[in-house]
Design a protein around this motif. Structure first.
Motif, PDB file in Angstrom:
ATOM      1  N   VAL A   1       0.851  -1.202   0.000  1.00 50.01           N
ATOM      2  CA  VAL A   1       0.000   0.000   0.000  1.00 50.01           C
ATOM      3  C   VAL A   1       0.882   1.246   0.000  1.00 50.01           C
ATOM      4  N   ASN A   2       1.868   1.252   0.878  1.00 48.94           N
ATOM      5  CA  ASN A   2       2.692   2.447   1.033  1.00 48.94           C
ATOM      6  C   ASN A   2       3.806   2.548   0.007  1.00 48.94           C
ATOM      7  N   LEU A   3       4.222   1.432  -0.591  1.00 50.91           N
ATOM      8  CA  LEU A   3       5.097   1.524  -1.758  1.00 50.91           C
ATOM      9  C   LEU A   3       4.374   2.278  -2.873  1.00 50.91           C
ATOM     10  N   ILE A   4       3.121   1.922  -3.134  1.00 49.03           N
ATOM     11  CA  ILE A   4       2.365   2.572  -4.211  1.00 49.03           C
ATOM     12  C   ILE A   4       2.086   4.032  -3.879  1.00 49.03           C
ATOM     13  N   SER A   5       1.637   4.303  -2.655  1.00 51.14           N
ATOM     14  CA  SER A   5       1.278   5.692  -2.323  1.00 51.14           C
ATOM     15  C   SER A   5       2.512   6.574  -2.167  1.00 51.14           C
ATOM     16  N   ASN A   6       3.559   6.091  -1.494  1.00 45.18           N
ATOM     17  CA  ASN A   6       4.779   6.896  -1.361  1.00 45.18           C
ATOM     18  C   ASN A   6       5.445   7.109  -2.710  1.00 45.18           C
ATOM     19  N   GLY A   7       5.469   6.065  -3.548  1.00 43.11           N
ATOM     20  CA  GLY A   7       6.064   6.201  -4.878  1.00 43.11           C
ATOM     21  C   GLY A   7       5.302   7.190  -5.735  1.00 43.11           C
ATOM     22  N   THR A   8       3.980   7.157  -5.651  1.00 46.44           N
ATOM     23  CA  THR A   8       3.174   8.116  -6.412  1.00 46.44           C
ATOM     24  C   THR A   8       3.427   9.533  -5.928  1.00 46.44           C
ATOM     25  N   ARG A   9       3.495   9.721  -4.621  1.00 47.56           N
ATOM     26  CA  ARG A   9       3.778  11.062  -4.090  1.00 47.56           C
ATOM     27  C   ARG A   9       5.133  11.559  -4.577  1.00 47.56           C
TER      28      ARG A   9
ATOM     29  N   ARG B   1      14.200   3.166  -1.867  1.00 46.88           N
ATOM     30  CA  ARG B   1      15.310   3.832  -1.167  1.00 46.88           C
ATOM     31  C   ARG B   1      14.911   5.199  -0.650  1.00 46.88           C
ATOM     32  N   TYR B   2      14.257   5.979  -1.502  1.00 47.68           N
ATOM     33  CA  TYR B   2      14.003   7.391  -1.223  1.00 47.68           C
ATOM     34  C   TYR B   2      12.958   7.592  -0.129  1.00 47.68           C
ATOM     35  N   ASP B   3      11.873   6.835  -0.173  1.00 45.16           N
ATOM     36  CA  ASP B   3      10.797   7.001   0.811  1.00 45.16           C
ATOM     37  C   ASP B   3      10.051   5.676   0.912  1.00 45.16           C
ATOM     38  N   GLY B   4      10.749   4.674   1.424  1.00 45.29           N
ATOM     39  CA  GLY B   4      10.198   3.325   1.466  1.00 45.29           C
ATOM     40  C   GLY B   4       9.092   3.169   2.490  1.00 45.29           C
ATOM     41  N   PRO B   5       8.332   2.084   2.412  1.00 50.55           N
ATOM     42  CA  PRO B   5       7.179   1.903   3.292  1.00 50.55           C
ATOM     43  C   PRO B   5       7.527   1.525   4.726  1.00 50.55           C
ATOM     44  N   VAL B   6       8.723   0.964   4.950  1.00 47.57           N
ATOM     45  CA  VAL B   6       9.135   0.614   6.312  1.00 47.57           C
ATOM     46  C   VAL B   6      10.230   1.579   6.728  1.00 47.57           C
ATOM     47  N   GLN B   7       9.908   2.413   7.714  1.00 48.20           N
ATOM     48  CA  GLN B   7      10.845   3.456   8.125  1.00 48.20           C
ATOM     49  C   GLN B   7      11.948   2.894   9.018  1.00 48.20           C
TER      50      GLN B   7
ATOM     51  N   GLY C   1       4.288  -3.768  -7.721  1.00 53.19           N
ATOM     52  CA  GLY C   1       4.677  -2.388  -7.981  1.00 53.19           C
ATOM     53  C   GLY C   1       4.841  -2.114  -9.465  1.00 53.19           C
ATOM     54  N   ARG C   2       5.481  -3.030 -10.180  1.00 53.95           N
ATOM     55  CA  ARG C   2       5.677  -2.823 -11.625  1.00 53.95           C
ATOM     56  C   ARG C   2       4.337  -2.721 -12.347  1.00 53.95           C
ATOM     57  N   ILE C   3       3.429  -3.616 -12.051  1.00 58.09           N
ATOM     58  CA  ILE C   3       2.133  -3.600 -12.722  1.00 58.09           C
ATOM     59  C   ILE C   3       1.339  -2.368 -12.317  1.00 58.09           C
ATOM     60  N   ALA C   4       1.355  -2.035 -11.018  1.00 56.40           N
ATOM     61  CA  ALA C   4       0.578  -0.902 -10.530  1.00 56.40           C
ATOM     62  C   ALA C   4       1.032   0.406 -11.155  1.00 56.40           C
ATOM     63  N   PHE C   5       2.329   0.675 -11.150  1.00 53.62           N
ATOM     64  CA  PHE C   5       2.808   1.969 -11.647  1.00 53.62           C
ATOM     65  C   PHE C   5       2.688   2.074 -13.162  1.00 53.62           C
ATOM     66  N   ARG C   6       3.022   1.020 -13.878  1.00 55.70           N
ATOM     67  CA  ARG C   6       2.897   1.086 -15.337  1.00 55.70           C
ATOM     68  C   ARG C   6       1.438   1.360 -15.723  1.00 55.70           C
ATOM     69  N   SER C   7       0.523   0.647 -15.111  1.00 55.36           N
ATOM     70  CA  SER C   7      -0.889   0.781 -15.472  1.00 55.36           C
ATOM     71  C   SER C   7      -1.444   2.136 -15.047  1.00 55.36           C
TER      72      SER C   7
END
Length: 396
Positions: free
Chosen positions: A239-247, A276-282, A355-361
């Motif tokens: 969830v947070n990989l997708i949301s943090n990556g989108t942000r 690396r930049y803003d991963g889901p596990v702090q 992540g690959r499928i979510a971001f590409r789509s």
């Protein structure tokens, strides 16, 4: 410099923990920090990259808090019988049994279904007449919870209830974390019993049936523990990989443009950069010093608890050039977002595939995706374990 309680909901720390880690790192790689729970004191936080790798794989730092009576007054339950809360040889045995069924082949076989779920969710978003949505509610949450729920055989009607319990375990808001932990363990005990009685083709049923060459199998408690870990780790982090990556992409339009122009060449590396930049596990979960030891030149006394800052390690300038820059062309190999050593995340291939499928789509479907300017300031997930926001309002 004041040392905030990193386990509390300090709004300044939540908004920018990286600046805090940078100030600490400038003074040294390991520091004593405050924590709200007295049973975790004294606690040491590791913020340097090399020292974090050392700590994550250090044989003198245990994960099993049950055997050493580290947390006095806290009773273990079946959900604690998982990979993350055990040490060798028990950890080695559990991982070997789980790896027999949770294979790369099983994960890759999920790819068409992950794409189908993704397309259905994005269809529903595109059909909204208001052309806006909370990306977490509409996409970033339902995708991984559906995938991991189907993988493990969790009935669809139970998934929203599970989401509430898992969030309360990781970042309590309405009930103590231990209460949510026990409720979830009780539910999973019923689920495991149902799979034993009437197995299906899902992973949990396969784990019920699996046997090692010498006949070894997972006990009921171990099955509950593995289901607990896989369900929570298998959806909350994605969830947070997708949301943090989108942000990150929306906040860096030049990087977003580069990724849109060459998704085949840049997508895999971009996802690693998001981690690396803003991963889901702090920060990692706690480790416990079995004996007096040393990390990064700092003495760690026996009985101390150690937190490894994955977020701090990911921004260490000794490892990464211009670490505070988000660069989809970077080669961030060796980042610690999935951990390191024997506790490296067993679900990493599944998270990367989703992540690959979510971001590409998402990027193909919504070429003008943007954060909603009327949404107000972000609301951060509490605590210092999970890094992310509770809502991500977007428009297109």
């Amino acid at each position: 410099m004041p040392q905030p309680d990193i386990s509390a909901n300090d709004p300044d720390f939540a908004a920018d923990p990286y600046a805090y880690y940078a100030r600490l790192r400038a003074r040294g790689p390991v520091h004593r920090v405050g924590v709200s729970a007295p049973e975790f004191a004294p606690a040491l936080l590791v913020v340097g990259y090399e020292e974090a790798r050392e700590a994550l794989a250090h044989p003198g730092l245990a994960k099993d808090w049950k055997t050493g009576a580290v947390l006095r007054g806290v009773e273990a339950n079946a959900a604690n019988s998982n990979l993350l809360e055990t040490d060798p040889p028990q950890h080695t045995r559990l991982r070997r049994l789980v790896a027999r069924e949770f294979t790369t082949r099983r994960v890759q076989a999920l790819r068409p279904r992950v794409q189908q779920i993704t397309d259905e969710l994005l269809d529903a978003m595109a059909a909204r007449p208001e052309r806006s949505a909370d990306l977490i509610e509409a996409f970033a949450f339902p995708l991984p919870i559906t995938v991991i729920g189907e993988l493990l055989g969790v009935p669809a009607p139970d998934r929203e209830r599970f989401r509430h319990w898992s969030r309360e375990v990781l970042a309590p808001t309405s009930v103590p974390a231990r209460t949510a932990h026990l409720r979830l363990a009780d539910y999973l005990a019923e689920l495991v019993a149902a799979k034993a009685e009437d197995p299906g083709e899902d992973l949990l049923s396969a784990l019920v049936r699996t046997r090692d060459e010498d006949g070894d199998a997972l006990s009921s408690a171990e099955l509950i523990g593995m289901a607990f870990l896989l369900l929570i780790a298998g959806h909350e982090t994605t969830v947070n990989l997708i949301s943090n990556g989108t942000r990150a992409l929306l906040a860096h339009p030049d990087q977003l443009a580069d990724l849109r122009a060459d998704p085949d060449g840049l997508l895999d590396g971009a996802i690693e950069e998001m981690l690396r930049y803003d991963g889901p596990v702090q920060n990692s979960t706690y480790r416990y010093a079995r004996e007096d030891l040393e990390i990064g030149g700092t003495a760690v006394p026996a009985g101390a608890t150690v937190l490894v800052s994955l977020a701090g390690a990911g921004r260490d300038p000794a490892r990464y050039e211009e670490p505070d820059a988000f660069d989809v062309r970077r080669a961030p190999q060796g980042h610690l977002a999935f951990g390191h050593g024997i506790h490296f995340c067993i679900g990493a291939p599944l998270a990367r595939m989703e992540g690959r499928i979510a971001f590409r789509s998402l990027l193909e479907r919504f070429p003008d995706l943007a954060e909603d300017p009327a949404a107000g300031p972000p609301e951060w997930i509490g605590g210092s374990l999970i890094r992310g926001v509770t809502r991500l309002p977007v428009r297109w």
